[in-house]
Design a protein around this motif. Sequence first.
Motif, PDB file in Angstrom:
ATOM      1  N   ILE A   1      -4.519  17.327  -6.499  1.00 61.84           N
ATOM      2  CA  ILE A   1      -3.460  16.639  -7.223  1.00 61.84           C
ATOM      3  C   ILE A   1      -2.328  16.401  -6.239  1.00 61.84           C
ATOM      4  O   ILE A   1      -1.922  17.312  -5.519  1.00 61.84           O
ATOM      5  CB  ILE A   1      -2.984  17.418  -8.470  1.00 61.84           C
ATOM      6  CG1 ILE A   1      -1.895  16.637  -9.210  1.00 61.84           C
ATOM      7  CG2 ILE A   1      -2.542  18.820  -8.109  1.00 61.84           C
ATOM      8  CD1 ILE A   1      -1.548  17.202 -10.579  1.00 61.84           C
ATOM      9  N   PHE A   2      -1.866  15.149  -6.166  1.00 60.22           N
ATOM     10  CA  PHE A   2      -0.772  14.813  -5.258  1.00 60.22           C
ATOM     11  C   PHE A   2      -0.126  13.509  -5.708  1.00 60.22           C
ATOM     12  O   PHE A   2      -0.656  12.800  -6.562  1.00 60.22           O
ATOM     13  CB  PHE A   2      -1.266  14.697  -3.805  1.00 60.22           C
ATOM     14  CG  PHE A   2      -2.259  13.582  -3.565  1.00 60.22           C
ATOM     15  CD1 PHE A   2      -1.835  12.335  -3.139  1.00 60.22           C
ATOM     16  CD2 PHE A   2      -3.614  13.796  -3.752  1.00 60.22           C
ATOM     17  CE1 PHE A   2      -2.746  11.307  -2.915  1.00 60.22           C
ATOM     18  CE2 PHE A   2      -4.537  12.785  -3.519  1.00 60.22           C
ATOM     19  CZ  PHE A   2      -4.096  11.541  -3.096  1.00 60.22           C
ATOM     20  N   ALA A   3       1.018  13.215  -5.143  1.00 60.80           N
ATOM     21  CA  ALA A   3       1.695  11.941  -5.370  1.00 60.80           C
ATOM     22  C   ALA A   3       1.685  11.158  -4.067  1.00 60.80           C
ATOM     23  O   ALA A   3       1.823  11.734  -2.982  1.00 60.80           O
ATOM     24  CB  ALA A   3       3.123  12.155  -5.835  1.00 60.80           C
ATOM     25  N   THR A   4       1.503   9.847  -4.170  1.00 59.38           N
ATOM     26  CA  THR A   4       1.590   9.015  -2.972  1.00 59.38           C
ATOM     27  C   THR A   4       3.024   9.037  -2.466  1.00 59.38           C
ATOM     28  O   THR A   4       3.966   9.393  -3.193  1.00 59.38           O
ATOM     29  CB  THR A   4       1.216   7.549  -3.283  1.00 59.38           C
ATOM     30  OG1 THR A   4       2.158   7.003  -4.205  1.00 59.38           O
ATOM     31  CG2 THR A   4      -0.192   7.452  -3.822  1.00 59.38           C
ATOM     32  N   LEU A   5       3.208   8.628  -1.235  1.00 55.32           N
ATOM     33  CA  LEU A   5       4.551   8.418  -0.708  1.00 55.32           C
ATOM     34  C   LEU A   5       5.071   7.088  -1.249  1.00 55.32           C
ATOM     35  O   LEU A   5       4.289   6.250  -1.717  1.00 55.32           O
ATOM     36  CB  LEU A   5       4.514   8.423   0.815  1.00 55.32           C
ATOM     37  CG  LEU A   5       3.952   9.697   1.451  1.00 55.32           C
ATOM     38  CD1 LEU A   5       3.913   9.567   2.967  1.00 55.32           C
ATOM     39  CD2 LEU A   5       4.763  10.916   1.043  1.00 55.32           C
ATOM     40  N   ILE A   6       6.377   6.870  -1.168  1.00 55.28           N
ATOM     41  CA  ILE A   6       6.935   5.627  -1.675  1.00 55.28           C
ATOM     42  C   ILE A   6       6.467   4.446  -0.828  1.00 55.28           C
ATOM     43  O   ILE A   6       6.146   4.609   0.349  1.00 55.28           O
ATOM     44  CB  ILE A   6       8.482   5.648  -1.723  1.00 55.28           C
ATOM     45  CG1 ILE A   6       9.049   5.923  -0.328  1.00 55.28           C
ATOM     46  CG2 ILE A   6       8.973   6.645  -2.748  1.00 55.28           C
ATOM     47  CD1 ILE A   6      10.558   5.796  -0.242  1.00 55.28           C
TER      48      ILE A   6
ATOM     49  N   VAL B   1      -2.041  11.144  -8.335  1.00 60.72           N
ATOM     50  CA  VAL B   1      -3.473  11.075  -8.057  1.00 60.72           C
ATOM     51  C   VAL B   1      -4.085  12.443  -8.349  1.00 60.72           C
ATOM     52  O   VAL B   1      -3.586  13.464  -7.866  1.00 60.72           O
ATOM     53  CB  VAL B   1      -3.753  10.709  -6.586  1.00 60.72           C
ATOM     54  CG1 VAL B   1      -5.245  10.491  -6.363  1.00 60.72           C
ATOM     55  CG2 VAL B   1      -2.957   9.475  -6.168  1.00 60.72           C
ATOM     56  N   THR B   2      -5.141  12.471  -9.147  1.00 60.68           N
ATOM     57  CA  THR B   2      -5.858  13.715  -9.430  1.00 60.68           C
ATOM     58  C   THR B   2      -7.353  13.452  -9.307  1.00 60.68           C
ATOM     59  O   THR B   2      -7.811  12.329  -9.498  1.00 60.68           O
ATOM     60  CB  THR B   2      -5.570  14.253 -10.848  1.00 60.68           C
ATOM     61  OG1 THR B   2      -6.004  13.286 -11.805  1.00 60.68           O
ATOM     62  CG2 THR B   2      -4.091  14.534 -11.042  1.00 60.68           C
TER      63      THR B   2
ATOM     64  N   THR C   1      -8.837   6.661  -8.040  1.00 59.08           N
ATOM     65  CA  THR C   1      -7.932   5.584  -8.427  1.00 59.08           C
ATOM     66  C   THR C   1      -6.648   6.261  -8.857  1.00 59.08           C
ATOM     67  O   THR C   1      -6.680   7.215  -9.642  1.00 59.08           O
ATOM     68  CB  THR C   1      -8.516   4.755  -9.583  1.00 59.08           C
ATOM     69  OG1 THR C   1      -9.749   4.165  -9.145  1.00 59.08           O
ATOM     70  CG2 THR C   1      -7.560   3.664 -10.025  1.00 59.08           C
ATOM     71  N   THR C   2      -5.530   5.789  -8.351  1.00 55.17           N
ATOM     72  CA  THR C   2      -4.246   6.394  -8.699  1.00 55.17           C
ATOM     73  C   THR C   2      -3.923   6.159 -10.171  1.00 55.17           C
ATOM     74  O   THR C   2      -4.507   5.280 -10.813  1.00 55.17           O
ATOM     75  CB  THR C   2      -3.085   5.797  -7.875  1.00 55.17           C
ATOM     76  OG1 THR C   2      -2.860   4.445  -8.301  1.00 55.17           O
ATOM     77  CG2 THR C   2      -3.362   5.855  -6.392  1.00 55.17           C
TER      78      THR C   2
ATOM     79  N   THR D   1       0.860  -1.177   0.000  1.00 56.19           N
ATOM     80  CA  THR D   1       0.000   0.000   0.000  1.00 56.19           C
ATOM     81  C   THR D   1       0.900   1.232   0.000  1.00 56.19           C
ATOM     82  O   THR D   1       2.125   1.115   0.086  1.00 56.19           O
ATOM     83  CB  THR D   1      -0.893   0.045   1.256  1.00 56.19           C
ATOM     84  OG1 THR D   1      -0.052   0.097   2.415  1.00 56.19           O
ATOM     85  CG2 THR D   1      -1.802  -1.168   1.340  1.00 56.19           C
ATOM     86  N   HIS D   2       0.303   2.405  -0.109  1.00 56.02           N
ATOM     87  CA  HIS D   2       1.029   3.670  -0.030  1.00 56.02           C
ATOM     88  C   HIS D   2       0.324   4.600   0.939  1.00 56.02           C
ATOM     89  O   HIS D   2      -0.907   4.688   0.932  1.00 56.02           O
ATOM     90  CB  HIS D   2       1.066   4.378  -1.393  1.00 56.02           C
ATOM     91  CG  HIS D   2       1.849   3.668  -2.432  1.00 56.02           C
ATOM     92  ND1 HIS D   2       3.160   3.955  -2.700  1.00 56.02           N
ATOM     93  CD2 HIS D   2       1.499   2.665  -3.276  1.00 56.02           C
ATOM     94  CE1 HIS D   2       3.591   3.178  -3.682  1.00 56.02           C
ATOM     95  NE2 HIS D   2       2.594   2.379  -4.049  1.00 56.02           N
ATOM     96  N   GLU D   3       1.096   5.312   1.722  1.00 57.52           N
ATOM     97  CA  GLU D   3       0.549   6.403   2.504  1.00 57.52           C
ATOM     98  C   GLU D   3       0.396   7.609   1.585  1.00 57.52           C
ATOM     99  O   GLU D   3       1.098   7.717   0.574  1.00 57.52           O
ATOM    100  CB  GLU D   3       1.484   6.770   3.652  1.00 57.52           C
ATOM    101  CG  GLU D   3       1.671   5.655   4.668  1.00 57.52           C
ATOM    102  CD  GLU D   3       2.794   5.988   5.608  1.00 57.52           C
ATOM    103  OE1 GLU D   3       2.508   6.623   6.645  1.00 57.52           O
ATOM    104  OE2 GLU D   3       3.937   5.641   5.295  1.00 57.52           O
ATOM    105  N   PHE D   4      -0.511   8.499   1.924  1.00 58.44           N
ATOM    106  CA  PHE D   4      -0.648   9.742   1.166  1.00 58.44           C
ATOM    107  C   PHE D   4      -1.110  10.846   2.086  1.00 58.44           C
ATOM    108  O   PHE D   4      -1.711  10.599   3.133  1.00 58.44           O
ATOM    109  CB  PHE D   4      -1.622   9.580  -0.021  1.00 58.44           C
ATOM    110  CG  PHE D   4      -3.030   9.224   0.381  1.00 58.44           C
ATOM    111  CD1 PHE D   4      -3.961  10.224   0.663  1.00 58.44           C
ATOM    112  CD2 PHE D   4      -3.437   7.905   0.457  1.00 58.44           C
ATOM    113  CE1 PHE D   4      -5.266   9.899   1.018  1.00 58.44           C
ATOM    114  CE2 PHE D   4      -4.738   7.571   0.811  1.00 58.44           C
ATOM    115  CZ  PHE D   4      -5.648   8.575   1.094  1.00 58.44           C
ATOM    116  N   LEU D   5      -0.790  12.062   1.728  1.00 63.23           N
ATOM    117  CA  LEU D   5      -1.276  13.243   2.424  1.00 63.23           C
ATOM    118  C   LEU D   5      -1.243  14.393   1.451  1.00 63.23           C
ATOM    119  O   LEU D   5      -0.454  14.406   0.503  1.00 63.23           O
ATOM    120  CB  LEU D   5      -0.461  13.564   3.678  1.00 63.23           C
ATOM    121  CG  LEU D   5       0.972  14.012   3.486  1.00 63.23           C
ATOM    122  CD1 LEU D   5       1.412  14.818   4.702  1.00 63.23           C
ATOM    123  CD2 LEU D   5       1.878  12.813   3.318  1.00 63.23           C
ATOM    124  N   GLY D   6      -2.122  15.346   1.635  1.00 67.02           N
ATOM    125  CA  GLY D   6      -2.171  16.473   0.720  1.00 67.02           C
ATOM    126  C   GLY D   6      -3.150  17.525   1.166  1.00 67.02           C
ATOM    127  O   GLY D   6      -3.771  17.425   2.224  1.00 67.02           O
TER     128      GLY D   6
END
Length: 116
Positions: free
Chosen positions: A106-111, A91-92, A75-76, A19-24
């Motif tokens: 609009i953001f990118a997931t963390l690695i 992700v948008t 959906t990424t 999985t990926h963490e995300f924040l934005g």
Amino acid sequence: MYYKRDRQNNCGNQKQTHTHEFLGSTKLAEEDDDRHNHRFAGVTSEKIPINCKEHVHTLLTNTDFLDHHHEVGATTGPNIELADGKHIHLVTGTTTCNDGHVHDFIFATLIQKPLV
């Protein structure tokens, strides 16, 4: 009870994937004194293969609460490979309409696996 049931469901041969963490933050919406944005964070679903080299993830979370909140669901995009063998996803999208407006994001997931 939920923890025990979840442990039993993962005891078979089915291997979990990453999985990926995300924040934005959302983009600004509304005008004048009502102009504002929201923050959000969460963890994506496990990977969903789209072909033998690419995959996507789904996500659903709520924004922070001012006098209202929004849902952030998407959906990424496919995996974007990085030099170290890890990857991220773009992700948008647009939030749900609440309090008479929406927010774009609009953001990118963390690695994946940041410490491994």
